[in-house]
Design an enzyme around this catalytic site. Structure first.
Site, PDB file in Angstrom:
ATOM      1  N   SER A 173       0.829  -1.195   0.000  1.00 17.88           N
ATOM      2  CA  SER A 173       0.000   0.000   0.000  1.00 17.88           C
ATOM      3  C   SER A 173       0.876   1.263   0.000  1.00 17.88           C
ATOM      4  O   SER A 173       1.635   1.483  -0.939  1.00 17.88           O
ATOM      5  CB  SER A 173      -0.953  -0.038   1.202  1.00 17.88           C
ATOM      6  OG  SER A 173      -1.891   1.002   1.147  1.00 17.88           O
ATOM      7  N   ASP A 198       4.648  24.646  -0.132  1.00 18.79           N
ATOM      8  CA  ASP A 198       6.038  24.483  -0.544  1.00 18.79           C
ATOM      9  C   ASP A 198       6.522  23.046  -0.359  1.00 18.79           C
ATOM     10  O   ASP A 198       7.539  22.787   0.285  1.00 18.79           O
ATOM     11  CB  ASP A 198       6.932  25.452   0.221  1.00 18.79           C
ATOM     12  CG  ASP A 198       6.779  25.324   1.742  1.00 18.79           C
ATOM     13  OD1 ASP A 198       5.748  24.796   2.199  1.00 18.79           O
ATOM     14  OD2 ASP A 198       7.692  25.775   2.469  1.00 18.79           O
ATOM     15  N   HIS A 242      -7.351  -5.307  -1.013  1.00 19.61           N
ATOM     16  CA  HIS A 242      -6.127  -4.556  -0.749  1.00 19.61           C
ATOM     17  C   HIS A 242      -5.139  -5.314   0.145  1.00 19.61           C
ATOM     18  O   HIS A 242      -3.942  -5.036   0.125  1.00 19.61           O
ATOM     19  CB  HIS A 242      -6.500  -3.225  -0.099  1.00 19.61           C
ATOM     20  CG  HIS A 242      -5.396  -2.239  -0.013  1.00 19.61           C
ATOM     21  ND1 HIS A 242      -4.878  -1.594  -1.111  1.00 19.61           N
ATOM     22  CD2 HIS A 242      -4.689  -1.771   1.053  1.00 19.61           C
ATOM     23  CE1 HIS A 242      -3.920  -0.770  -0.739  1.00 19.61           C
ATOM     24  NE2 HIS A 242      -3.775  -0.861   0.571  1.00 19.61           N
TER      25      HIS A 242
END
Length: 419
Positions: free
Chosen positions: A139, A344, A397
């Site tokens: 994952s 940023d 998953h």
């Protein structure tokens, strides 16, 4: 070294800079657990570094060698890394938030994939010298793998990725625009499998909307907190876990103590606050703030509104209200808002370097993955050199765990050219 069933276990502690660009500044400790087959203990076998999913999740604490670990131990030593801020790696906790105060957001900027890669390289050099090692990224661990391949491919001999190929240029907005329809599909499948749960969930939502129901820790259980239980639906047994949770939901006309205790455990996040704080930050690159992307996407999805019928659960999303109403996340509210507005962020991936990659990479893409978009994963698979991928809907998953050794075995064969 200690011995556990099928495992010889050695603990390692490493001192690393908080900011690898400032090696003389504050430091933290990073912990990793080495596991070997007792028959090979002391032998100089190659390392397989396990990169846990999350963000903000500690490595597994296996009680025995089975599944993918047993397969890996035939040929490797496995290194279970507690990523910085988790487990025994200078954990980020409510006490951390209290100690740092206004400096917490600046501190947490150093807990993304680029810092984890720098930690891994520090550890590799300490354990292996100049020899590269292999990685298994589950994952979010796959996201870290792509950052690793972008920043320090010389440290890698081969990489295996399970359900974790990120969209290299995908923003948080794109990620959540794609996620909500998949979550709705998972909820609808859950209701189709257990149609009796539709009325049970609706009755609980109606009760919570009309009554002040408190969890054992004092937090109020609201409808929107109830909806966050849908995070489980992306795992192979998620629908069953949710079904059994609601099977004991009532004690007469009130929510049962059993139900309330379980809901608190599933939704508190007190033991892994980084999971919530960094959930959208892992997608931040360049000058665009994430700005609570999941919350903004939710505004155009009225079917997920707390009063909608049938009630829909949400998925792996974190919202501002959670940092106000969940006591385990409340100490991180100010920092979470600051990180959501930050512009940023350095890039996490180097597309040109990835296109020219020569490190063997093998990845499994779960066709119906609720957490990681398969289309974005396939787009990335086509953009990375020397990457072979396998698409399947046999597992959800958690396929690397649920499949025993089948997923890792095939990925190793793919990377080695045996398939």
């Amino acid at each position: 070294m200690i011995h556990m069933p099928g495992m010889a276990v050695t603990d390692h502690h490493f001192s690393v800079p908080l900011d690898h660009a400032d090696p003389g500044g504050p430091g933290i400790t990073v912990f990793a657990r080495e596991i070997a087959d007792p028959a090979h203990a002391g032998q100089d076998l190659p390392f397989l570094l396990f990169l846990q999913g999350g963000p903000g999740g500690k490595s597994p604490r296996p009680p025995r060698a089975d599944g993918w670990i047993a397969h890996a131990l035939r040929t490797h030593r496995v290194l279970l890394l507690d990523q910085r801020g988790t487990g025994r790696s200078t954990p980020v906790t409510a006490a951390t938030a209290a100690r740092l105060g206004d400096d917490l957001a600046a501190y947490l900027r150093h807990f993304r994939a680029d810092a984890i890669v720098a930690d891994a390289e520090h550890i590799r050099r300490a354990l292996c010298g100049d020899r590269p090692w292999e990685t298994l990224g589950q994952s979010y661990g796959g996201f870290i793998t792509l950052t690793y391949l972008s920043q320090a491919p010389e440290g890698l001999r081969a990489c295996y990725v399970t359900g974790g190929l990120p969209g290299l240029a995908a923003t948080a907005d794109e990620v959540y625009a794609r996620t909500y329809p998949r979550v709705r599909d998972k909820v609808e499948r859950y209701y189709a499998r257990y149609p009796g749960d539709v009325a049970t969930v609706a009755a609980m939502a109606a009760h919570l909307a009309e009554n002040d129901v408190r969890l054992p820790d004092g937090d109020r259980l609201t409808v929107r907190r109830l909806q966050t239980l849908g995070m489980a639906l992306g795992m192979g047994d998620g629908a069953e876990r949710l079904h059994w949770l609601f099977d004991e939901a009532w004690d007469g006309a009130a929510p049962s103590d059993t139900f309330l205790r379980q809901v608190m455990a599933l939704t508190a996040f007190a033991e892994q606050p980084l999971y919530g704080v960094l959930q959208e930050v892992i997608y931040a690159q360049g000058g665009t703030p994430t700005a609570w992307a999941a919350e903004r996407a939710l505004a155009s999805r009225p079917e997920f509104a707390p009063g909608a019928e049938p009630p829909l659960f949400t998925g792996e999303m974190f919202y501002p209200f959670m940092f106000e109403e969940f006591s385990g996340l409340r100490p991180f509210a100010e920092a979470a808002h600051a990180l959501a507005e930050a512009r940023d962020w350095p890039p996490l991936y180097d597309p040109a370097r990835l296109a020219a990659n020569t490190v063997p990479v093998a990845a499994i893409v779960y066709h119906d993955d609720m957490y990681v978009d398969a289309e974005l994963s396939l787009r990335t698979a086509r953009s990375v050199g020397n990457l072979r991928h396998w698409v399947t809907n046999e597992w959800e998953h958690d396929g690397v765990r649920a499949s025993g050794d089948r997923v890792l075995s095939r990925l190793m064969d793919l990377a080695a050219g045996r398939l």
